[in-house]
Design a protein around this motif. Sequence first.
Motif, PDB file in Angstrom:
ATOM      1  N   SER A 116       0.820  -1.202   0.000  1.00  0.00           N
ATOM      2  CA  SER A 116       0.000   0.000   0.000  1.00  0.00           C
ATOM      3  C   SER A 116       0.860   1.262   0.000  1.00  0.00           C
ATOM      4  O   SER A 116       0.596   2.201  -0.762  1.00  0.00           O
ATOM      5  N   GLN A 117       1.896   1.278   0.828  1.00  0.00           N
ATOM      6  CA  GLN A 117       2.763   2.454   0.907  1.00  0.00           C
ATOM      7  C   GLN A 117       3.576   2.645  -0.369  1.00  0.00           C
ATOM      8  O   GLN A 117       3.746   3.762  -0.845  1.00  0.00           O
ATOM      9  N   ILE A 118       4.085   1.544  -0.929  1.00  0.00           N
ATOM     10  CA  ILE A 118       4.849   1.628  -2.177  1.00  0.00           C
ATOM     11  C   ILE A 118       3.966   2.195  -3.288  1.00  0.00           C
ATOM     12  O   ILE A 118       4.360   3.121  -4.001  1.00  0.00           O
ATOM     13  N   GLN A 119       2.748   1.656  -3.422  1.00  0.00           N
ATOM     14  CA  GLN A 119       1.853   2.137  -4.480  1.00  0.00           C
ATOM     15  C   GLN A 119       1.488   3.591  -4.270  1.00  0.00           C
ATOM     16  O   GLN A 119       1.478   4.383  -5.215  1.00  0.00           O
ATOM     17  N   SER A 120       1.209   3.975  -3.043  1.00  0.00           N
ATOM     18  CA  SER A 120       0.870   5.368  -2.741  1.00  0.00           C
ATOM     19  C   SER A 120       2.032   6.305  -3.092  1.00  0.00           C
ATOM     20  O   SER A 120       1.823   7.374  -3.672  1.00  0.00           O
ATOM     21  N   SER A 121       3.237   5.886  -2.764  1.00  0.00           N
ATOM     22  CA  SER A 121       4.420   6.701  -3.071  1.00  0.00           C
ATOM     23  C   SER A 121       4.629   6.828  -4.573  1.00  0.00           C
ATOM     24  O   SER A 121       4.944   7.911  -5.075  1.00  0.00           O
ATOM     25  N   ILE A 122       4.453   5.728  -5.288  1.00  0.00           N
ATOM     26  CA  ILE A 122       4.597   5.763  -6.749  1.00  0.00           C
ATOM     27  C   ILE A 122       3.525   6.660  -7.359  1.00  0.00           C
ATOM     28  O   ILE A 122       3.812   7.460  -8.259  1.00  0.00           O
ATOM     29  N   ASP A 123       2.299   6.564  -6.849  1.00  0.00           N
ATOM     30  CA  ASP A 123       1.221   7.420  -7.350  1.00  0.00           C
ATOM     31  C   ASP A 123       1.521   8.898  -7.104  1.00  0.00           C
ATOM     32  O   ASP A 123       1.019   9.762  -7.822  1.00  0.00           O
ATOM     33  N   SER A 124       2.370   9.173  -6.110  1.00  0.00           N
ATOM     34  CA  SER A 124       2.775  10.550  -5.803  1.00  0.00           C
ATOM     35  C   SER A 124       4.035  10.963  -6.552  1.00  0.00           C
ATOM     36  O   SER A 124       4.554  12.058  -6.329  1.00  0.00           O
ATOM     37  N   GLY A 125       4.566  10.080  -7.406  1.00  0.00           N
ATOM     38  CA  GLY A 125       5.703  10.428  -8.249  1.00  0.00           C
ATOM     39  C   GLY A 125       7.036   9.833  -7.848  1.00  0.00           C
ATOM     40  O   GLY A 125       8.052  10.110  -8.482  1.00  0.00           O
ATOM     41  N   ALA A 126       7.075   9.009  -6.811  1.00  0.00           N
ATOM     42  CA  ALA A 126       8.339   8.426  -6.349  1.00  0.00           C
ATOM     43  C   ALA A 126       8.837   7.329  -7.288  1.00  0.00           C
ATOM     44  O   ALA A 126       8.064   6.732  -8.045  1.00  0.00           O
ATOM     45  N   VAL A 127      10.141   7.090  -7.199  1.00  0.00           N
ATOM     46  CA  VAL A 127      10.774   5.972  -7.901  1.00  0.00           C
ATOM     47  C   VAL A 127      11.510   5.137  -6.863  1.00  0.00           C
ATOM     48  O   VAL A 127      12.278   5.666  -6.066  1.00  0.00           O
ATOM     49  N   PHE A 128      11.258   3.847  -6.866  1.00  0.00           N
ATOM     50  CA  PHE A 128      11.935   2.914  -5.974  1.00  0.00           C
ATOM     51  C   PHE A 128      13.043   2.201  -6.736  1.00  0.00           C
ATOM     52  O   PHE A 128      12.816   1.685  -7.827  1.00  0.00           O
ATOM     53  N   VAL A 129      14.224   2.180  -6.154  1.00  0.00           N
ATOM     54  CA  VAL A 129      15.383   1.499  -6.732  1.00  0.00           C
ATOM     55  C   VAL A 129      15.690   0.306  -5.835  1.00  0.00           C
ATOM     56  O   VAL A 129      15.910   0.471  -4.635  1.00  0.00           O
ATOM     57  N   TRP A 130      15.725  -0.887  -6.423  1.00  0.00           N
ATOM     58  CA  TRP A 130      15.898  -2.123  -5.658  1.00  0.00           C
ATOM     59  C   TRP A 130      17.086  -2.934  -6.175  1.00  0.00           C
ATOM     60  O   TRP A 130      17.228  -3.134  -7.380  1.00  0.00           O
ATOM     61  N   SER A 131      17.875  -3.440  -5.278  1.00  0.00           N
ATOM     62  CA  SER A 131      18.915  -4.408  -5.631  1.00  0.00           C
ATOM     63  C   SER A 131      18.235  -5.680  -6.099  1.00  0.00           C
ATOM     64  O   SER A 131      17.273  -6.142  -5.474  1.00  0.00           O
ATOM     65  N   ALA A 132      18.740  -6.262  -7.175  1.00  0.00           N
ATOM     66  CA  ALA A 132      18.140  -7.470  -7.737  1.00  0.00           C
ATOM     67  C   ALA A 132      18.452  -8.718  -6.923  1.00  0.00           C
ATOM     68  O   ALA A 132      17.749  -9.714  -7.016  1.00  0.00           O
ATOM     69  N   GLY A 133      19.509  -8.678  -6.110  1.00  0.00           N
ATOM     70  CA  GLY A 133      19.873  -9.824  -5.282  1.00  0.00           C
ATOM     71  C   GLY A 133      21.216 -10.405  -5.673  1.00  0.00           C
ATOM     72  O   GLY A 133      21.748 -10.139  -6.750  1.00  0.00           O
ATOM     73  N   ASN A 134      21.745 -11.209  -4.782  1.00  0.00           N
ATOM     74  CA  ASN A 134      23.113 -11.724  -4.906  1.00  0.00           C
ATOM     75  C   ASN A 134      23.203 -13.241  -4.809  1.00  0.00           C
ATOM     76  O   ASN A 134      24.139 -13.773  -4.238  1.00  0.00           O
ATOM     77  N   SER A 135      22.229 -13.933  -5.347  1.00  0.00           N
ATOM     78  CA  SER A 135      22.189 -15.389  -5.248  1.00  0.00           C
ATOM     79  C   SER A 135      22.464 -16.094  -6.564  1.00  0.00           C
ATOM     80  O   SER A 135      22.217 -17.286  -6.690  1.00  0.00           O
ATOM     81  N   SER A 136      22.924 -15.360  -7.562  1.00  0.00           N
ATOM     82  CA  SER A 136      23.208 -15.911  -8.895  1.00  0.00           C
ATOM     83  C   SER A 136      21.974 -16.500  -9.570  1.00  0.00           C
ATOM     84  O   SER A 136      22.080 -17.378 -10.415  1.00  0.00           O
ATOM     85  N   TYR A 137      20.799 -16.012  -9.210  1.00  0.00           N
ATOM     86  CA  TYR A 137      19.560 -16.520  -9.788  1.00  0.00           C
ATOM     87  C   TYR A 137      19.286 -15.869 -11.141  1.00  0.00           C
ATOM     88  O   TYR A 137      19.752 -14.776 -11.420  1.00  0.00           O
ATOM     89  N   THR A 138      18.463 -16.514 -11.933  1.00  0.00           N
ATOM     90  CA  THR A 138      18.076 -15.970 -13.233  1.00  0.00           C
ATOM     91  C   THR A 138      16.945 -14.959 -13.113  1.00  0.00           C
ATOM     92  O   THR A 138      16.547 -14.361 -14.112  1.00  0.00           O
ATOM     93  N   GLU A 139      16.427 -14.756 -11.915  1.00  0.00           N
ATOM     94  CA  GLU A 139      15.356 -13.797 -11.651  1.00  0.00           C
ATOM     95  C   GLU A 139      15.761 -12.865 -10.516  1.00  0.00           C
ATOM     96  O   GLU A 139      16.554 -13.228  -9.646  1.00  0.00           O
TER      97      GLU A 139
END
Length: 182
Positions: free
Chosen positions: A26-49
């Motif tokens: 809910s908070q992420i969507q509300s922030s995005i609707d207000s113009g925010a951009v979230f930057v996320w690390s993809a992870g460090n497990s050598s996964y294909t996703e």
Amino acid sequence: NSWGSTATITGVTKSWIDSNIPLALSQIQSSIDSGAVFVWSAGNSSYTESAYQAGLPYYYSDMKKGYLSVVAVDLDGAEPDYTNRCGVTADWCIAAPGGSDVSATGGIYSTYNDGSYKRMSRTSMAAPMVSGALAGLKTRFPNLSYQEVRDRLLTTANRTGIYADSTIFGKGLMDLSAASNP
């Protein structure tokens, strides 16, 4: 954001996410609707996703306009062994320097939690590179929204050579010089 999850976005279901992080969603969507951009690390497990946090727009498409998933490249621009790949997050994923597999010699020089400086590697080092690029581009182009700056960063990424493989590098290797040009 770098939360250290080993669960990939395709390894969890939408109902699992709905029941485990409803307030965050809910908070992420509300922030995005207000113009925010979230930057996320993809992870460090050598996964294909990517990690599930970096992949939320896979299940919640309205989040895509305010999302970036970040995979790492080493200091030579190659894919290190540790980084997760973009996979299904390719449309909102970008590669940035995160250091090599041997942090002591090929890591990103950064502050450390004891107040010293140290070389470190992982997608947690790549994500701040992208956050910094967004901030710098917003200063360069103050009339653009943060989400428009995000789009600019994705559309100007280097998609040549190895970076053309969107399953690994998404939209390509971040190219701040190209993104900064008028």
